[in-house]
Enzyme design. Structure first.
Site, PDB file in Angstrom:
ATOM      1  N   ARG A  71     -18.859 -15.825  -9.350  1.00  0.00           N
ATOM      2  CA  ARG A  71     -18.685 -16.777  -8.400  1.00  0.00           C
ATOM      3  C   ARG A  71     -19.929 -17.200  -8.016  1.00  0.00           C
ATOM      4  O   ARG A  71     -20.011 -18.320  -7.300  1.00  0.00           O
ATOM      5  CB  ARG A  71     -18.051 -16.091  -7.019  1.00  0.00           C
ATOM      6  CG  ARG A  71     -16.638 -15.822  -7.448  1.00  0.00           C
ATOM      7  CD  ARG A  71     -16.107 -15.285  -5.988  1.00  0.00           C
ATOM      8  NE  ARG A  71     -14.601 -15.009  -5.813  1.00  0.00           N
ATOM      9  CZ  ARG A  71     -13.819 -14.487  -5.259  1.00  0.00           C
ATOM     10  NH1 ARG A  71     -14.539 -13.933  -4.165  1.00  0.00           N
ATOM     11  NH2 ARG A  71     -12.689 -14.395  -5.118  1.00  0.00           N
ATOM     12  N   GLU A 128     -12.961 -13.772 -16.574  1.00  0.00           N
ATOM     13  CA  GLU A 128     -11.467 -13.729 -16.536  1.00  0.00           C
ATOM     14  C   GLU A 128     -10.678 -12.859 -17.822  1.00  0.00           C
ATOM     15  O   GLU A 128      -9.696 -12.079 -17.378  1.00  0.00           O
ATOM     16  CB  GLU A 128     -10.975 -15.262 -16.645  1.00  0.00           C
ATOM     17  CG  GLU A 128     -11.442 -15.876 -15.463  1.00  0.00           C
ATOM     18  CD  GLU A 128     -10.873 -15.292 -14.122  1.00  0.00           C
ATOM     19  OE1 GLU A 128      -9.694 -14.849 -14.096  1.00  0.00           O
ATOM     20  OE2 GLU A 128     -11.195 -15.900 -13.092  1.00  0.00           O
ATOM     21  N   THR A 150      -7.842  -5.111 -15.314  1.00  0.00           N
ATOM     22  CA  THR A 150      -8.962  -4.349 -14.854  1.00  0.00           C
ATOM     23  C   THR A 150      -9.401  -4.566 -13.401  1.00  0.00           C
ATOM     24  O   THR A 150      -9.710  -5.886 -13.181  1.00  0.00           O
ATOM     25  CB  THR A 150      -9.917  -4.563 -16.030  1.00  0.00           C
ATOM     26  OG1 THR A 150      -9.338  -4.557 -17.355  1.00  0.00           O
ATOM     27  CG2 THR A 150     -11.123  -3.601 -15.950  1.00  0.00           C
ATOM     28  N   GLY A 167     -11.610  -0.496 -22.228  1.00  0.00           N
ATOM     29  CA  GLY A 167     -10.328  -0.599 -22.655  1.00  0.00           C
ATOM     30  C   GLY A 167      -9.863  -1.967 -23.100  1.00  0.00           C
ATOM     31  O   GLY A 167     -10.530  -2.895 -22.994  1.00  0.00           O
ATOM     32  N   TYR A 169      -2.215 -16.904 -17.686  1.00  0.00           N
ATOM     33  CA  TYR A 169      -3.043 -16.685 -16.635  1.00  0.00           C
ATOM     34  C   TYR A 169      -4.553 -17.328 -16.802  1.00  0.00           C
ATOM     35  O   TYR A 169      -5.064 -17.886 -15.927  1.00  0.00           O
ATOM     36  CB  TYR A 169      -3.281 -15.281 -16.447  1.00  0.00           C
ATOM     37  CG  TYR A 169      -4.248 -15.153 -15.509  1.00  0.00           C
ATOM     38  CD1 TYR A 169      -4.216 -15.335 -14.207  1.00  0.00           C
ATOM     39  CD2 TYR A 169      -5.598 -14.462 -15.821  1.00  0.00           C
ATOM     40  CE1 TYR A 169      -5.433 -15.223 -13.286  1.00  0.00           C
ATOM     41  CE2 TYR A 169      -6.649 -14.454 -15.084  1.00  0.00           C
ATOM     42  CZ  TYR A 169      -6.488 -14.527 -13.839  1.00  0.00           C
ATOM     43  OH  TYR A 169      -7.433 -14.404 -12.862  1.00  0.00           O
ATOM     44  N   ASP A 192      -1.159 -14.115 -11.426  1.00  0.00           N
ATOM     45  CA  ASP A 192      -1.413 -12.824 -11.986  1.00  0.00           C
ATOM     46  C   ASP A 192      -0.823 -11.555 -11.168  1.00  0.00           C
ATOM     47  O   ASP A 192       0.016 -11.988 -10.085  1.00  0.00           O
ATOM     48  CB  ASP A 192      -3.010 -12.472 -11.978  1.00  0.00           C
ATOM     49  CG  ASP A 192      -3.623 -12.408 -10.516  1.00  0.00           C
ATOM     50  OD1 ASP A 192      -2.727 -12.984  -9.507  1.00  0.00           O
ATOM     51  OD2 ASP A 192      -4.572 -11.917 -10.213  1.00  0.00           O
ATOM     52  N   GLU A 244      -7.833 -19.065  -6.119  1.00  0.00           N
ATOM     53  CA  GLU A 244      -8.730 -17.852  -5.736  1.00  0.00           C
ATOM     54  C   GLU A 244      -8.559 -17.057  -4.501  1.00  0.00           C
ATOM     55  O   GLU A 244      -8.640 -15.856  -4.222  1.00  0.00           O
ATOM     56  CB  GLU A 244     -10.226 -18.024  -5.732  1.00  0.00           C
ATOM     57  CG  GLU A 244     -11.083 -17.309  -6.440  1.00  0.00           C
ATOM     58  CD  GLU A 244     -12.314 -17.795  -6.836  1.00  0.00           C
ATOM     59  OE1 GLU A 244     -13.183 -16.904  -7.238  1.00  0.00           O
ATOM     60  OE2 GLU A 244     -12.709 -19.068  -6.792  1.00  0.00           O
ATOM     61  N   CYS A 275      -0.729  -6.777   7.264  1.00  0.00           N
ATOM     62  CA  CYS A 275      -0.143  -8.117   7.656  1.00  0.00           C
ATOM     63  C   CYS A 275      -0.790  -8.535   9.145  1.00  0.00           C
ATOM     64  O   CYS A 275      -0.718  -9.845   9.028  1.00  0.00           O
ATOM     65  CB  CYS A 275       1.576  -8.005   7.970  1.00  0.00           C
ATOM     66  SG  CYS A 275       2.144  -7.431   6.195  1.00  0.00           S
TER      67      CYS A 275
END
Length: 366
Positions: free
Chosen positions: A25, A37, A43, A81, A120, A138, A182, A199
């Site tokens: 960012r 991304e 991940t 991975g 995505y 996502d 975002e 919440c």
DNA sequence: AATTCGTGGGA
DNA sequence: TTCCCAAGAAT
């Protein structure tokens, strides 16, 4: 949902005040955002950060990545991975240099042509890096939207996914897609979490249908996964005449494609571990070995199955290695192992080889 | 459409 | 222990 503008302002306002300071960012470079991304696919943020820093330091531009050998990309990806991501990233970098003049494409349709870029990632790069008014979906956004709209259908089904993409498109605020997208993801990470969402602190709880009905804990609806089968797998730490170790490279596609490993494979029904190891080594490399004794065993859970990996010290007794069911082989010293990319399971074997004891190393004693 | 692809952390 | 889940894509 009538008051979309109020909803937009509530979430975006919250996001501006609560956005985490993440490395990707701090840049506007589409290349850097693309790398982030891809690393973030399936991940977690905390896992990605050190990998992202190392990767951008070594490959600061798409040209640098395109010029690198795949082995070096895989080495930087070691432990992260889903290694097809690294292979696709490397291929895509070369496509960008050759077909897009070294500039990342800025539209969803052009981004989708890159290997490893799906709906995505295309939406994320187009909106976050290029400011396009396009949606993204996502795991976080699926959870937030399924609560916000109280979606009762199984989000694993493609019809539900289609509906979610349509809702993500419909809810998009004009000219502010990046902040909205975002913000949705940040909300899913910080407050609208899977188990116990916060919440009372949520900026859009007043618009949330599941919360109004007290059903936030029941959303999203997901079908159960099948139970994972278990396999016994062998691996040979094969020592040659000079004390070097024999390692093999896995085929370029498929599971752990392109990584190196101690050769071996899955035990067949009613087969002994030693027979399994000798058979696998013969099939993969065309050589004969003598199995001398155990190194360690490693338990590991992949996405769709679990294994017990049994590693054995072996001695090379006959034949020159050939790349029959593998993509290559090498005799290496214990120190040289660090130059190669290994799966986590083989890294645990290496730790035992170096530790000398029967166990992986522990932390420092108080 | 349903599977396959890694790994680590948390409940 | 076991299961779920995480800024998904490819086949």
């Amino acid at each position: 949902m009538k008051d979309l503008t109020g909803l937009h302002n509530a979430l975006i306002g919250w996001f501006r005040a609560n956005r985490a300071d993440l490395p990707w960012r701090r840049t506007r470079d589409p290349y850097a955002i693309w790398i982030a991304e891809v690393m973030l696919q399936q991940t977690q943020v905390a896992t990605v950060i050190p990998y992202y820093e190392r990767f951008l330091t070594r490959f600061p531009t798409v040209e640098a990545l395109a010029a690198a050998p795949l082995d070096e990309v895989l080495k930087l990806w070691e432990g992260l991975g889903y290694y097809s991501r690294a292979r696709n990233l490397h291929r895509a970098a070369r496509m960008i240099v050759e077909q897009f003049g070294g500039k990342l494409p800025s539209t969803v349709n052009d981004l989708l042509r890159l290997p490893g870029v799906g709906r995505y990632t295309a939406g994320a790069v187009a909106s976050l890096a290029f400011g396009r008014d396009v949606p993204l979906l996502d795991g976080n956004v699926i959870r937030v939207l399924s609560r916000l709209l109280n979606i009762e259908n199984d989000v694993m089904e493609s019809a539900t996914r289609r509906a979610l993409w349509e809702q993500a498109e419909r809810l998009l605020p004009p000219e502010r897609a990046a902040l909205w997208n975002e913000g949705l993801m940040e909300l899913g990470q910080q407050l609208c979490t899977p188990a116990t969402p916060s919440c009372p602190r949520c900026p859009i709880a007043g618009w949330c249908e599941a919360y109004r009905l007290g059903l936030q804990g029941e959303r999203p609806v997901r079908s159960r996964r099948r139970k994972k089968p278990h396999y016994d797998v062998t691996a040979g730490v094969i020592r040659g005449q000079d004390g070097r170790l024999l390692i093999a490279r896995r085929p370029p596609d498929g599971m752990l494609g392109g990584l190196w490993e101690f050769p071996g494979g899955k035990r067949q029904p009613d087969e002994s571990l030693v027979a399994c190891l000798k058979r696998e080594i013969r099939e993969e490399l065309g050589i004969e070995i003598a199995v001398e004794g155990p190194v360690t065993t490693v338990q590991h859970a992949y996405t769709h199955f679990r294994i017990t990996l049994h590693a054995f010290y072996c001695r090379h007794t006959g034949g020159e290695p050939q790349a029959i069911e593998c993509a290559g082989w090498a005799w290496v010293t214990l120190e040289e192992l660090d130059q190669y990319a290994f799966p986590v399971t083989d890294r645990k074997i290496i730790a035992v080889l170096r530790g000398g004891s029967g166990q992986p190393e522990r932390g420092p004693e108080p």
